[in-house]
Design a protein around this motif. Structure first.
Motif: not given
Length: 343
Positions: A78-96
């Motif tokens: 990311h080029q600027r501040e991260v505002t939110k993170v999330t993931s489905a529980l026990d998933s190997s993928r995370v989102f920002s």
């Protein structure tokens, strides 16, 4: 991250539900781990019972063990501040999500590069929700839009715009195709993700709605509001099965309440929720009666930004100190929250 250290918890105070300072006796040392982020932590979410994902003003996304303090992955893109993170529980993928107007997907078992980009918003992305099976993604922004995405291709599958709907948060309803959204227009909306249409909207509040959470059974949602000098700052419990039904309110924060969670604590315990605020406090509430069960003041932490529930007795709280505070519920004559570590 360096060798963990301990220090006396002089900056942590415990309060009774009525706001008076209680006698706590000997105070546990707070374990100090090397900081996960070099600037304010803006968002934290549970990934597994032992791991959490966080994002901050340092533009990074980190996955760490809240038990040991070890940082296992750090993602930069990311080029600027991260505002939110999330993931489905026990998933190997995370989102920002970020102020750079994009959302990125990261693979825990992949490279340090994002595995997918989601670009299409015109302003900072402030809402981020992934379905419990990690197959669908929904985002919201201060550009008044809510979007749904194909996770595999990054294609935008739909976009809905509502005037003045400056999105502040999104969360998925477990087992349903619905997403709950809060907004600066003081409204809580429930979106049907299949057609990306508003299925229902709860009566507008008196203050900006800052965050939302949905219970594990999908029956209730929480929303929190802005506030100042004791005016506003309440959390509200809504019945998702009955449109326009406000079930309970939780009042006691003196400034904006920024985050809320339903606590996954056992059936022997009272159904509880937790909230955090710009006033540097975390509060534990009886979900049914609205009574404040415990208050923890994290003095010196600055405004608190985000909460995540981990195991049956542990909360994580993101702050601008910077740091992620590890809090534990202590049972006794009176319930209490205690800070045990800082990441």
């Amino acid at each position: 991250m360096g060798k963990p250290q301990s220090k006396s918890s002089f900056h942590t105070a415990k309060y009774r539900a009525d706001g008076s300072v209680g006698q706590t006796g000997p105070v546990r040392a707070v374990r100090q781990h090397g900081p996960v982020h070099t600037d304010a932590v803006t968002s934290v979410a549970a990934l597994t019972p032992d791991l959490c994902v966080s994002g901050g003003r340092d533009k990074s996304v980190a996955v760490c063990s809240w038990r040991s303090g070890a940082t296992l992955h750090r993602f930069l893109g990311h080029q600027r501040e991260v505002t939110k993170v999330t993931s489905a529980l026990d998933s190997s993928r995370v989102f920002s999500a970020s102020r750079d107007k994009t959302v990125m997907m990261w693979e825990l078992h992949g490279t340090s590069e994002p595995s997918q980009h989601f670009a299409g918003h015109d302003l900072v992305v402030t809402g981020l929700a992934v379905s419990p099976d990690a197959s669908q993604l929904c985002t919201g922004s201060r550009d008044n839009t809510v979007c749904k995405w194909d996770i595999e291709t990054g294609e935008c599958l739909g976009q809905a715009t509502i005037s003045r709907n400056l999105v502040t948060h999104l969360c998925w309803v477990p087992g349903e195709p619905y997403v709950v959204q809060t907004s600066e227009d003081k409204t809580v909306r429930v979106w049907d993700n299949r057609e990306l249409q508003v299925a229902q909207a709860f009566p507008a509040g008196r203050h900006i709605q800052t965050c939302c959470a949905v219970s594990a059974d999908g029956r209730h949602c929480l929303s929190t509001s802005s506030g100042c000098a004791g005016e506003g700052g309440e959390a509200t419990l809504w019945d998702l099965r009955q449109t326009r039904n406000r079930v309970q309110e939780y009042r006691g924060h003196f400034q904006t309440t920024t985050s809320c969670v339903f606590l996954p604590w056992g059936p022997a315990l009272t159904s509880s929720i937790a909230t955090c605020s710009y006033d540097s406090t975390v509060k534990l509430w009886d979900q049914d009666t609205g009574a404040c069960l415990a208050t923890l003041c994290l003095e010196g932490s600055g405004p608190l930004a985000s909460l995540a529930a981990c195991d049956s007795s542990t909360l994580l709280c993101a702050s601008s100190s910077p740091g992620i505070h590890v809090l534990q519920l202590r049972e006794g004559a009176e319930q209490a929250l205690e800070e045990v570590a800082v990441l």
